[in-house]
Design a protein around this motif. Sequence first.
Motif, PDB file in Angstrom:
ATOM      1  N   ARG A 206       8.796 -14.760   1.237  1.00 40.78           N
ATOM      2  CA  ARG A 206       7.614 -14.920   0.358  1.00 40.78           C
ATOM      3  C   ARG A 206       7.942 -14.598  -1.092  1.00 40.78           C
TER       4      ARG A 206
ATOM      5  N   ASN B  75       0.831  -1.214   0.000  1.00 44.47           N
ATOM      6  CA  ASN B  75       0.000   0.000   0.000  1.00 44.47           C
ATOM      7  C   ASN B  75       0.862   1.260   0.000  1.00 44.47           C
TER       8      ASN B  75
ATOM      9  N   ALA C 117       8.452  -2.103   2.153  1.00 48.05           N
ATOM     10  CA  ALA C 117       8.837  -3.181   3.068  1.00 48.05           C
ATOM     11  C   ALA C 117      10.277  -3.599   2.769  1.00 48.05           C
TER      12      ALA C 117
ATOM     13  N   PRO D 288      14.982  -7.034  13.420  1.00 45.57           N
ATOM     14  CA  PRO D 288      13.819  -6.922  14.299  1.00 45.57           C
ATOM     15  C   PRO D 288      12.523  -7.214  13.551  1.00 45.57           C
ATOM     16  N   SER D 289      11.472  -7.424  14.303  1.00 47.94           N
ATOM     17  CA  SER D 289      10.150  -7.630  13.728  1.00 47.94           C
ATOM     18  C   SER D 289       9.814  -6.457  12.807  1.00 47.94           C
ATOM     19  N   GLY D 290       9.299  -6.769  11.631  1.00 45.17           N
ATOM     20  CA  GLY D 290       8.946  -5.719  10.673  1.00 45.17           C
ATOM     21  C   GLY D 290      10.077  -5.321   9.742  1.00 45.17           C
ATOM     22  N   ALA D 291      11.249  -5.936   9.903  1.00 46.73           N
ATOM     23  CA  ALA D 291      12.411  -5.568   9.074  1.00 46.73           C
ATOM     24  C   ALA D 291      12.239  -5.973   7.610  1.00 46.73           C
ATOM     25  N   GLY D 292      11.422  -7.006   7.372  1.00 43.97           N
ATOM     26  CA  GLY D 292      11.210  -7.442   5.985  1.00 43.97           C
ATOM     27  C   GLY D 292      11.673  -8.871   5.713  1.00 43.97           C
ATOM     28  N   LYS D 293      12.020  -9.619   6.759  1.00 47.33           N
ATOM     29  CA  LYS D 293      12.540 -10.984   6.585  1.00 47.33           C
ATOM     30  C   LYS D 293      11.514 -11.905   5.904  1.00 47.33           C
ATOM     31  N   SER D 294      10.299 -11.908   6.443  1.00 47.07           N
ATOM     32  CA  SER D 294       9.275 -12.797   5.861  1.00 47.07           C
ATOM     33  C   SER D 294       8.914 -12.356   4.452  1.00 47.07           C
ATOM     34  N   THR D 295       8.954 -11.069   4.197  1.00 47.30           N
ATOM     35  CA  THR D 295       8.686 -10.580   2.835  1.00 47.30           C
ATOM     36  C   THR D 295       9.715 -11.161   1.870  1.00 47.30           C
TER      37      THR D 295
END
Length: 229
Positions: free
Chosen positions: A45, A12, A16, A35-42
């Motif tokens: 994916r 949006n 990220a 840290p959480s929100g850094a973009g690792k899972s992005t």
Amino acid sequence: MILFQNVNKDYNGRPALSNLNLHIGKGEFAFLVGPSGAGKSTMMRLLYREELPNSGQIFMGGVNLNKLPTYQVPRLRRRLGIIFQDYKLLPKQTVFNNVAYVLRALGVDEKNVEKRVISALSVVNIESKKNAYPTELSGGEQQRVGIARAIVNGPPVLLADEPTGNLDPATSLEIVQLLAEISQRGTTVLIATHDEPIVNALRKRVIALHAGQIVADVDSGVYELKGNS
Ligand SMILES: Nc1ncnc2c1ncn2[C@@H]1O[C@H](COP(=O)(O)OP(=O)(O)O)[C@@H](O)[C@H]1O
Ligand SMILES: [Mg+2]
């Protein structure tokens, strides 16, 4: 084996991942920390083509993921072993059947299914629980089944997103040591984690992400990278 070139990913309109460049060679083992929100899972994916970048290129084993037609995504995922924080085992299936599932879906004959499942279960040392159900196992045992399922098809790349997130420290260490052993046989392994002790115990490559950018990338690193590069 894994290559990000000038990758941007927005959600949006909010970035990220910003202008990300990264190369991970065949057979390498690396931690992706931050840290959480850094973009690792992005990043994870994007690698299994759950999402596409807004710009830039991502290559997996020489395949440009932007250009991969949707009908070839299942083929990409068969060449990837994916390991999750919450294991994602089928609760009503035995350990054996959880690991056999993907082989049967590919039409592998039952004799070879048996051989390959037993071999994968022995790598993670959980053969003795092959007839148990996931609910009868500890968290560490469930994750070992998750690893067996990920490696049963012999993928060149293993991706693990917070694989120790639900485990105690001693079990977490066992799990990452197992992944390091698997990597030593030639599999490329990328582990996204914010579990500091496991990163510090293994002294492997550490790629640090902060607010969607790589801020450090060190061989034989530790989690706290400042002053260490
Ligand atoms: N599906 C999504 N929709 C909107 N924003 C998202 C979505 N997934 C992730 N984000 C945002 O992208 C950023 C990176 O998230 P994520 O990749 O999950 O980080 P990490 O795994 O390092 O905790 C965060 O700001 C997060 O809120
Ligand atoms: Mg995450």
